[in-house]
Scaffold this motif. Sequence first.
Motif, mmCIF file in Angstrom:
data_model
loop_
_atom_site.group_PDB
_atom_site.id
_atom_site.type_symbol
_atom_site.label_atom_id
_atom_site.label_comp_id
_atom_site.label_asym_id
_atom_site.label_seq_id
_atom_site.Cartn_x
_atom_site.Cartn_y
_atom_site.Cartn_z
ATOM 1 N N SER A 13 36.650 -59.194 -23.075
ATOM 2 C CA SER A 13 35.319 -58.869 -23.621
ATOM 3 C C SER A 13 35.100 -57.364 -23.676
ATOM 4 O O SER A 13 34.265 -56.877 -24.441
ATOM 5 C CB SER A 13 34.220 -59.524 -22.784
ATOM 6 N N ASP A 27 35.417 -63.584 -20.526
ATOM 7 C CA ASP A 27 34.157 -64.321 -20.549
ATOM 8 C C ASP A 27 33.382 -63.876 -21.789
ATOM 9 O O ASP A 27 32.895 -62.751 -21.865
ATOM 10 C CB ASP A 27 33.366 -64.003 -19.276
ATOM 11 N N GLU A 41 39.976 -59.625 -19.030
ATOM 12 C CA GLU A 41 38.709 -58.945 -19.327
ATOM 13 C C GLU A 41 38.658 -58.502 -20.788
ATOM 14 O O GLU A 41 38.265 -57.384 -21.132
ATOM 15 C CB GLU A 41 38.513 -57.743 -18.389
ATOM 16 N N GLN A 100 32.436 -53.867 -15.135
ATOM 17 C CA GLN A 100 33.190 -55.001 -15.652
ATOM 18 C C GLN A 100 34.652 -54.916 -15.208
ATOM 19 O O GLN A 100 35.238 -53.849 -15.153
ATOM 20 C CB GLN A 100 33.096 -55.042 -17.171
ATOM 21 N N TYR A 160 23.439 -61.060 -17.021
ATOM 22 C CA TYR A 160 24.479 -62.045 -16.710
ATOM 23 C C TYR A 160 25.716 -61.362 -16.127
ATOM 24 O O TYR A 160 26.277 -61.808 -15.122
ATOM 25 C CB TYR A 160 24.846 -62.816 -17.982
ATOM 26 N N THR A 161 26.132 -60.255 -16.744
ATOM 27 C CA THR A 161 27.303 -59.537 -16.256
ATOM 28 C C THR A 161 27.062 -58.990 -14.858
ATOM 29 O O THR A 161 27.939 -59.059 -13.987
ATOM 30 C CB THR A 161 27.670 -58.390 -17.219
ATOM 31 N N ASN A 178 22.193 -67.079 -18.732
ATOM 32 C CA ASN A 178 23.006 -67.247 -19.941
ATOM 33 C C ASN A 178 22.325 -68.164 -20.944
ATOM 34 O O ASN A 178 22.472 -67.993 -22.159
ATOM 35 C CB ASN A 178 24.377 -67.795 -19.565
ATOM 36 N N GLU A 221 22.945 -60.347 -21.746
ATOM 37 C CA GLU A 221 24.336 -60.161 -21.356
ATOM 38 C C GLU A 221 24.472 -59.168 -20.210
ATOM 39 O O GLU A 221 25.333 -59.322 -19.339
ATOM 40 C CB GLU A 221 25.158 -59.689 -22.557
ATOM 41 N N GLY A 280 33.477 -68.719 -17.838
ATOM 42 C CA GLY A 280 32.716 -67.934 -16.880
ATOM 43 C C GLY A 280 33.473 -67.728 -15.586
ATOM 44 O O GLY A 280 34.624 -68.170 -15.433
ATOM 45 N N THR A 336 27.236 -61.847 -12.288
ATOM 46 C CA THR A 336 28.581 -62.407 -12.095
ATOM 47 C C THR A 336 29.562 -61.418 -11.481
ATOM 48 O O THR A 336 30.742 -61.756 -11.307
ATOM 49 C CB THR A 336 29.141 -62.950 -13.426
ATOM 50 N N ARG A 337 29.113 -60.224 -11.141
ATOM 51 C CA ARG A 337 29.952 -59.313 -10.343
ATOM 52 C C ARG A 337 29.871 -59.674 -8.856
ATOM 53 O O ARG A 337 30.645 -59.165 -8.053
ATOM 54 C CB ARG A 337 29.507 -57.854 -10.497
ATOM 55 N N GLN A 396 29.872 -62.136 -21.390
ATOM 56 C CA GLN A 396 29.672 -60.840 -20.747
ATOM 57 C C GLN A 396 29.343 -59.776 -21.778
ATOM 58 O O GLN A 396 29.493 -59.971 -22.985
ATOM 59 C CB GLN A 396 30.931 -60.422 -19.988
#
Length: 694
Positions: free
Chosen positions: A336, A361, A334, A627, A652-653, A440, A649, A229, A656-657, A364
Motif C-alpha cells: 500500500s 492491506d 506493505e 507504516q 485505521y492505519t 474501516n 484510512e 488486514g 492497526t500499528r 491502509q
Amino acid sequence: MKGRRKADLQTLDLFATAQASATTEDVTTLSSPNLLAALERLADAGLLRRLDSALAAFVAEQDTDAEPALLVATAVLAQMEGRGHSCLPLTVLAKSPNEILAWPKEANNLQLSLWEQLPRQLSDWLQALRRSPVVRVVAHGAEFVDQGQPLVLLDGPAPLLYLRRYWDYERNVAAHIAQRTAADSAALDEPKVRDWLARLFTSPAAALDWQKLACALALRGRLSVITGGPGTGKTYTAARLLALLFATAPDAAQLRVALAAPTGKAAARLKQSIDTSLLELTPAVGSDLDLQALVKRMGAARTLHSLLGARPDTRRFAHHAGNPLDVDVLIVDEASMIHLEMMSALLQALPSTARLILLGDKDQLASVEAGAVLGDLCRDAQQGQYTSETSAYIERVTGQALPAHFMAQGRALPLAQSTVMLRESRRFSGPIGRLALAVNAGDAPEAAALLHVHTASGLNAELWAREGGTVDAVVRSAVQGRGNAASYALYAQELAQGRGQRFADEGAHKDWVKAVLTAFDRYRLLCAVREGEWGVAGLNRAVEAALHQSGAIRKDGEWYMGRPVMVTRNDAQLGVFNGDIGMALPSFAEPARLRVYFLQGDTLHHVSTARLAHVETAFALTVHKSQGSEFEHTALVLSKQGGSVLSRELVYTGITRARKAFSLWSEVPGLLGSAMGSPTQRSSGLLGFLEGGE
C-alpha cells in the motif's frame, strides 16, 4: 491565520478587478496575466502551492494563446498531484470544483469569484485543452503523435488530464500487470500442486481457506496480489507459497528469491516473519524440502530503493529494463506504501519471467506521493469476481468450491484472477481489532461505543481515549505511561543501564544497544500532522524537554545519548534509507563518541552522527511514516489543524500499528467522527488502462 485572511482579501480584490473587464459569458476576456496573478495570490493564501501556480505560468509561456480554462486546469492538476492523485477528472472539475479542491469554507468566495469567469460546461473545458499545443490529446484506442507535450488529455466519456510522466507511469504499470496476469495453468502439474497444498494447509476440507486459494492462484501467473488486514496471515501465506514454488520447480536449487519492502523496518519484519513461517513447516515437508537451506539462500530483505539500486541526486535506478534484477521470485510487503512512480520502476526492472508477489492491506493509507496502486489493484478483492475457469481450477487443486457470490457476473479482469483477499484475522480479533473494523466500515457510533466502554474500565484498558485533552497530558502519558501499557519510561530505564558504564566486552555492549532499541520500539506517538503543538514537531520538542527534565536524557546539543532519529533521505553508501529509525548511543570502541545504531532484524548497523545529515528526532512520527511498523502500545494524536489529512484510512492505519494497547488523543471533540466520515478517494486511470483503454 490573520495573514491568510489578509491574503484572501487581496485575492478577492484582484478578482474584482478582473471581473470589471470581463463578463461571465465571454470568459476569454480574462487575460492570462491577470489569471496568473490570481493563481499566485491563491498560493500566497496557502490554497495552492507555489509549484502549482508556477506550472500554470510555464504553460502560459509555452502557449501564448492559452485560455484561462487551460491555465486553471493546469494549476489544479498540479495541486492534485501534490495530494496524491495521478490525474484530474475533468467532469468533476467542471461540475463541482470544490469536490476536488476541498478548500476551507473561508476560501469559498475566492473559488466562486474565479469560477464565475470560467466555462460552465465540460465541453468548453475540453475545447480549451484540445486547442493547446502543450496538450497531447489521446482518445481510447486511437493512434496519436507524440510531440513531447507536458500535459496529456485522455479524451473520452470520462476525460482525464495528466502530467505527462504520470500518464506514462500508469500506462507502463497497466501494460506490465496485463502481461503478468495472463494465466498459464496449462504448464502446471495439477496433481502435484494438489498434493503439496494438502501438506502445507491442514484446514478442514469444509472450510474455505483463502490462504490456500491464494497460493493456488499465484502459481498460474507472474503476478499475485494478496491483501488483508492485520493478523490475516499475509506473510504466513507468502511463506507457504515459497515452499510450494520450491516443491514444484523443475530445479529448486536454481530458484532465486528476493524479499523487499518500502522501508527498512518493514523489510526486517518481512524477513523475520517469512523465516519463522518457513521453519515451522519443517514437520509438514519432512526431508522433501531443505527449508533451512532455503532460508539461508534468500538473504536479507531489502528496501525497494536498495533493491533497485537508488543513486544519489537522480530519480533513476541502477536496475531497469536494460539491466533487470537477478531474481525469479520477488515478494514485496506493505505494498500500500508503493507509489505509482516506484511501482513503474519496479515492474520495469523485474524480468518478464519472474514472479511478483505483492502483500499489503488495501485499506491502509496510500503513499504520500501520487498513486494508490494497491487500492486500484484490489478494487474487486472483496467481491472476488472469479471466472468459472478460475473456480474450476481452484476446486481441482484445493478441493474447495467457491461460493456463488464470489463469482463474476459478467466480464472480469484477469487481474481479479490473481488477487485474493484474506478475511480471517487470527491475531487481531480483540478490542483493537473490533475498533479497526468499525473505523474501516465508517461505523462512528460503534467506534465511539467501543472507546467509551474500554476507557471507562480504567487506565489499564486495551483501548483508551480522551477528547479535548492537553498537550501536557499527552506528553505525560508518553513519558510516564498509563497503567501497565508500554511507554517511553521503558526506554529510559534501559538507557540508564548503560549511562557511564564500561562494558566488559563488545557482546555486552551490543546486548545493551539492542535492549534500548527494542524498549523504544514498544511505544510510539503517531500524529496526523507535522506542524503545531499537536503535530510531530511540537510533540517531539515537548517529549524531549520532559525527558530532559526528568533526567532520562541530557540534551546539551543536537546530538545526545538516547536521541531517536528517523532517516529522511536514502543513502545507499551508508546503508540507511528513508523511514529507518535509529538511536544515538555511545560506541563500544570510543564511549565518549556517539554513533547512531539501527536494528535490522537481529543485526545491528551503526553510522557516525557526523555522516547523518538528513535525520529528524523521532519520539513522534506521522502515521504515514509509521507504516510497516508495529508497536506494543500506539498513541494516535488528532489535531484540529488536520483538515483533509484526517481521513478514515489515517485512523485505521494508526489503530492497526498497535499490538496490545491503543490510546487516542483528540485536541477537540468530534475529530474521530469527522475523520471516519472522510474516506480517501484518489483519482486514477489505472483500471481504465487495465480494462483495455489506451
